[in-house]
Design an enzyme around this catalytic site. Structure first.
Site, PDB file in Angstrom:
ATOM      1  N   SER A   1       0.825  -1.206   0.000  1.00 17.59           N
ATOM      2  CA  SER A   1       0.000   0.000   0.000  1.00 17.59           C
ATOM      3  C   SER A   1       0.863   1.262   0.000  1.00 17.59           C
ATOM      4  O   SER A   1       0.346   2.339  -0.264  1.00 17.59           O
ATOM      5  CB  SER A   1      -0.878   0.007   1.252  1.00 17.59           C
ATOM      6  OG  SER A   1      -0.059   0.036   2.409  1.00 17.59           O
TER       7      SER A   1
ATOM      8  N   CYS B   1       2.831  -6.981   1.592  1.00 13.35           N
ATOM      9  CA  CYS B   1       1.799  -6.370   2.424  1.00 13.35           C
ATOM     10  C   CYS B   1       1.002  -7.500   3.071  1.00 13.35           C
ATOM     11  O   CYS B   1       0.432  -8.331   2.356  1.00 13.35           O
ATOM     12  CB  CYS B   1       0.899  -5.510   1.536  1.00 13.35           C
ATOM     13  SG  CYS B   1      -0.514  -4.795   2.392  1.00 13.35           S
TER      14      CYS B   1
ATOM     15  N   CYS C   1       2.777  -5.956  10.090  1.00 15.23           N
ATOM     16  CA  CYS C   1       2.496  -5.028   8.986  1.00 15.23           C
ATOM     17  C   CYS C   1       3.857  -4.566   8.497  1.00 15.23           C
ATOM     18  O   CYS C   1       4.739  -4.258   9.312  1.00 15.23           O
ATOM     19  CB  CYS C   1       1.672  -3.838   9.482  1.00 15.23           C
ATOM     20  SG  CYS C   1       1.632  -2.431   8.341  1.00 15.23           S
TER      21      CYS C   1
HETATM   22  N1  DGL Z   1       1.980  -2.557   4.934  1.00 18.51           N
HETATM   23  C1  DGL Z   1       0.706  -3.182   4.946  1.00 18.51           C
HETATM   24  C2  DGL Z   1       0.691  -4.498   5.710  1.00 18.51           C
HETATM   25  O1  DGL Z   1       1.687  -5.166   5.756  1.00 18.51           O
HETATM   26  C3  DGL Z   1      -0.530  -2.374   5.136  1.00 18.51           C
HETATM   27  C4  DGL Z   1      -0.480  -1.054   5.774  1.00 18.51           C
HETATM   28  C5  DGL Z   1      -1.742  -0.286   5.420  1.00 18.51           C
HETATM   29  O2  DGL Z   1      -1.784   0.228   4.313  1.00 18.51           O
HETATM   30  O3  DGL Z   1      -2.673  -0.257   6.235  1.00 18.51           O
HETATM   31  O4  DGL Z   1      -0.307  -4.907   6.238  1.00 18.51           O
END
Ligand code: DGL
Length: 259
Positions: free
Chosen positions: A14, A76, A186
């Site tokens: 994202s 992600c 995340c």
């Molecule tokens: N970096 C993403 C993940 O690993 C999502 C972060 C987001 O856009 O809320 O879940």
């Protein structure tokens, strides 16, 4: 096949978070070419509906495949939980590697530990997370910690600003002194690992899925005869849906940060 081996690996998130995974990918597979796409114009995914995350992820992967990607890394956790099965069904000939919260290595390292899993609301809500806890949580006390707003805040950089520490204090401060390990579930969160350690104290161990994802990609490329066969170092290119010189400079800066 030689032609496909020379292709690039498409990596997306994202936003800037996937750059923490990209660093592990480049370390593990230094001869591969990587194209990174951050969907910063649509971040955060973790606070969107599953339908929105699915649509955005499918659009990005379609573009990568149309451009000739030989493999895809979903850097992600949120997009992996929502979209990986659909994407794999749509592109059965393209290896698609996702990421999940690193609970398995954390529970192995701390078999009776108290482990926080910091992740987005979507990741912690979906069945994939609950399956992970059932499969690997063992004797650990696993505590899910949704962190709304944290990924969006990390997108803005300036990670030592007081509001970042204040936000982390709100999410994990009450656990200080009562936690053995933290799973950074995340891909944005490795960029504030040091700041989380400041809130929780020095004895807490951290786990993230970057290295495991990189090993998994290496194995999939080897199995499918797609590992790059070249002497030069691979190239790394950045693109963003927030297509400004400032945003791309931010991506390059995150790539050079140690985390
Ligand atoms: N970096 C993403 C993940 O690993 C999502 C972060 C987001 O856009 O809320 O879940």
């Amino acid at each position: 096949m030689a032609g496909r081996r020379d292709g690039f690996v498409g990596v997306f998130d994202s936003g800037v978070g996937g750059i923490s995974v990209l660093r592990s990918l480049v370390e593990e597979l230094p001869h591969e070419d990587f194209r990174f796409f951050g969907d910063s114009a649509n971040a955060p995914y973790g606070e969107k509906t599953e339908g929105q995350v699915l649509e955005l992820s499918c659009g990005i992967v379609k573009r990568f495949v149309d451009e000739g990607a030989k493999a895809i890394v979903i850097a992600c956790n949120t997009a992996t939980s929502v979209a990986a099965p659909t994407l794999r069904a749509a592109y059965p000939d393209v290896p698609i590697v996702g990421i999940e919260p690193a609970l398995k290595p954390a529970a192995r390292a701390l078999p009776h530990g108290r482990i926080l899993v910091m992740a987005t609301e979507v990741t912690l809500r979906l069945e994939k997370y609950h399956e992970l806890v059932r499969a690997w949580g063992g004797e650990c006390e696993v505590v899910p910690v949704p962190c709304p707003g944290l990924a969006a805040r990390i997108e803005h950089g300036d990670l030592d600003a007081p509001d970042v520490l204040e936000m982390l204090g709100r999410y994990v401060g009450a656990h200080a002194g009562h936690v053995d390990g933290v799973v950074l579930g995340c891909t944005h969160y490795p960029f504030v690992r040091r700041q989380i350690a400041e809130v929780l104290g020095p004895d807490v161990r951290f786990f993230d899925g970057g290295a495991g994802t990189a090993r998994q990609l290496g194995a999939r490329l080897a199995d499918t005869g797609l590992l790059a066969d070249r002497d030069r170092s691979g190239r790394v290119e950045f693109a963003s849906s927030l297509d400004t010189p400032e945003e791309l400079a931010l991506y390059e800066r995150f790539f050079s940060l140690s985390c």
